[in-house]
Write an enzyme that holds these catalytic residues in place. Sequence first.
Site, PDB file in Angstrom:
ATOM      1  CB  SER A  31       6.055  14.414  28.921  1.00  0.00           C
ATOM      2  OG  SER A  31       6.413  15.294  29.959  1.00  0.00           O
ATOM      3  N   GLY A  34       5.095  17.415  22.060  1.00  0.00           N
ATOM      4  CA  GLY A  34       4.118  17.498  20.967  1.00  0.00           C
ATOM      5  C   GLY A  34       3.644  16.152  20.447  1.00  0.00           C
ATOM      6  CE  LYS A  35       3.784  10.968  24.258  1.00  0.00           C
ATOM      7  NZ  LYS A  35       2.579  10.586  24.989  1.00  0.00           N
ATOM      8  CG  ASP A 258      10.709  23.931  18.291  1.00  0.00           C
ATOM      9  OD1 ASP A 258      10.274  22.784  18.532  1.00  0.00           O
ATOM     10  OD2 ASP A 258      11.464  24.561  19.059  1.00  0.00           O
ATOM     11  CB  CYS A 405     -20.316  28.211  30.830  1.00  0.00           C
ATOM     12  SG  CYS A 405     -21.194  26.952  31.762  1.00  0.00           S
ATOM     13  CG  HIS A 544     -18.411  25.261  27.777  1.00  0.00           C
ATOM     14  ND1 HIS A 544     -17.550  26.180  28.329  1.00  0.00           N
ATOM     15  CD2 HIS A 544     -19.090  24.709  28.798  1.00  0.00           C
ATOM     16  CE1 HIS A 544     -17.704  26.182  29.636  1.00  0.00           C
ATOM     17  NE2 HIS A 544     -18.631  25.293  29.952  1.00  0.00           N
ATOM     18  CD  GLU A 546     -15.698  27.064  25.357  1.00  0.00           C
ATOM     19  OE1 GLU A 546     -16.703  27.650  24.918  1.00  0.00           O
ATOM     20  OE2 GLU A 546     -15.524  26.814  26.570  1.00  0.00           O
TER      21      GLU A 546
HETATM   22  N1  GLN Z   1     -20.007  27.271  37.791  1.00  0.00           N
HETATM   23  C1  GLN Z   1     -21.038  27.391  36.830  1.00  0.00           C
HETATM   24  C2  GLN Z   1     -22.006  26.227  36.865  1.00  0.00           C
HETATM   25  O1  GLN Z   1     -21.653  25.178  37.352  1.00  0.00           O
HETATM   26  C3  GLN Z   1     -20.483  27.561  35.437  1.00  0.00           C
HETATM   27  C4  GLN Z   1     -19.762  26.355  34.937  1.00  0.00           C
HETATM   28  C5  GLN Z   1     -18.892  26.626  33.751  1.00  0.00           C
HETATM   29  O2  GLN Z   1     -18.542  27.743  33.459  1.00  0.00           O
HETATM   30  N2  GLN Z   1     -18.495  25.570  33.064  1.00  0.00           N
HETATM   31  O3  GLN Z   1     -23.096  26.309  36.394  1.00  0.00           O
END
Ligand code: GLN
Length: 576
Positions: A31, A34-35, A258, A405, A544, A546
């Site tokens: 494993s 890079g599958k 690579d 978050c 989030h 990201e």
């Molecule tokens: N621990 C925090 C919450 O539950 C933040 C969670 C997180 O950063 N994903 O609200």
Amino acid sequence: MSNIKTMPKQVSGRARKGHHKYIFVVGGVMSGVGKGIATASIGKLLTARGLSVNLVKVDPYLNVDAGTMNPIEHGEVFVLDSGLETDQDMGNYERFLDRDLGPDDYMTSGMVYSSVIERERNLGYDGKCVEAIPHVRDEITNRLKRAAEASKSDVSVIEIGGTIGDFQNALFIEAARVMHLLNPADVLFVMVSFLPVPGTLGEMKTKPTQNAVRMLNSYGVQPDIIIARSTHRLDRKRKEKLAIWCNVPPERIISAPDVESIYDVPINFERDKFSDILLEALGKKSAPPAELSEWKKFAEHAHNGNGTVRIGIVGKYFDTGDFVLSDAYISVIEAIKFSAYDAEYKPEIEWINSKDIQDGTLPVESLRKYDGIIVPGGFGETGIEGKIQTAQFARENKIPYFGLCYGLQMMVIEYARNVAGLKNANTTEIEPGTPHPVIDILPDQREKLARKDYGGSMRLGAYPCVLKEGTNAYEAYLPVLKKADGKKEISERHRHRYEINPEYVERLEKAGLVFSGRWQGGKLMEIAELPKTEHPFMLGTQFHPELRARPLSPHPLFSAFIKAAIQRTQNTRVIQ
Ligand code: GLN
């Protein structure tokens, strides 16, 4: 029971045009070669040839989802729009495909088995003896079929986790074998294998791959294509050797050496005309040429840049050696890259353990060298005072700060304590008896935690958020908003149990904090920031961002943060 009785009648998903195709990607030898990236790249190439693709990850473990696993154990938990907590590979899939994937595009053994057991408990099998074959196998095929239908794709590319020979993934391979048996023209097998170059020999060895193919053959499966992962390109001699021993034509053996950046992989595959090979193997006669120009431009930026921008990530999951770091925060890292590349800069990312700042091992002053600081998501007590100190340092020294978050929650606690005069303010996650619970549990979460209902029970997935005009967040999202008919609403993915306590909002606002994004009729704070007049970029999100950043559409908030960080590189360099 006879074999015939255990054969499913029809396993092919409904097709948009012609038959729906399934490509199974399995791993040989070991494993970690890079599958996932190979699967994502196959998806990218087929999409570039005009096909619609959904990518599916099969994780053979018994956890029902990835949400309950420790990031050190498992890496990042990637949350889908639907709220499903999945493996980080799903993040790569979405980033390569530039498409949101659905809840059926991910399955674990735990998920499959719990559906079968639940159905059995509800007498859903009419009193039959419920067995791995056919019942679990058919549950797997039905899920794949559902995923194909839900995504309305032409092709599903399914990565079977683990390596050939594992006990855990055998049932999934068996399901794939039977799908191939019933519809041989619609099912392909790609094996991603590893060819070592032992240091003592300096020569690439094909034997482990030959044995892996034999092992796959013992399941009744013959690979149609082999992706040969190694440190080097495969030479003609070894291609021919593999072809003879593995029963695969040499032109269907793809060299995968690579590369510096994972985003080069589809481009590299295409050097071996991989998309032609895939289309031919799928029996697709005509398709437009591969449209990869935007992707190539983006991938090129990964190698060049007008300068570097230094980003410090102050987090927690850094305790077990270097290579885990990037796994726990992979989407954050990729989001930084996309925005930096877009600005034609190269990011230099450094890890800072918040515990070290907390206990003074690392002076907070050392953060001054960064052009921008991120405090990412997190849970629990470890190092949180270090994160709060980080937020204070960034605020007081006007260093761009982006809180994701938990990073937002830390920023709000710091502001409450040091600016709004709320002494000892805290989150009830850490200090239930705090005099100022500026971060408190979401009302519906209290009961869930009391019941010990931990799995898949946070506030998860995509929720809307209304932006406040004239704020930094609003400005950053403006190009996106314009595309959405000028609405002030965005949608982002969440994973949390705590929130900014609505009872403190007014006091925090009076002290100068701006809540630039809200939801639930204004009761739930989604974004907090300082005005530009106070700070170049001090912003945190309850969601989030990201998880929504893509190579060809960098996230607007990350881009605004990186822009502010680049600005700082210019200012500090002028001073030097
Ligand atoms: N621990 C925090 C919450 O539950 C933040 C969670 C997180 O950063 N994903 O609200």
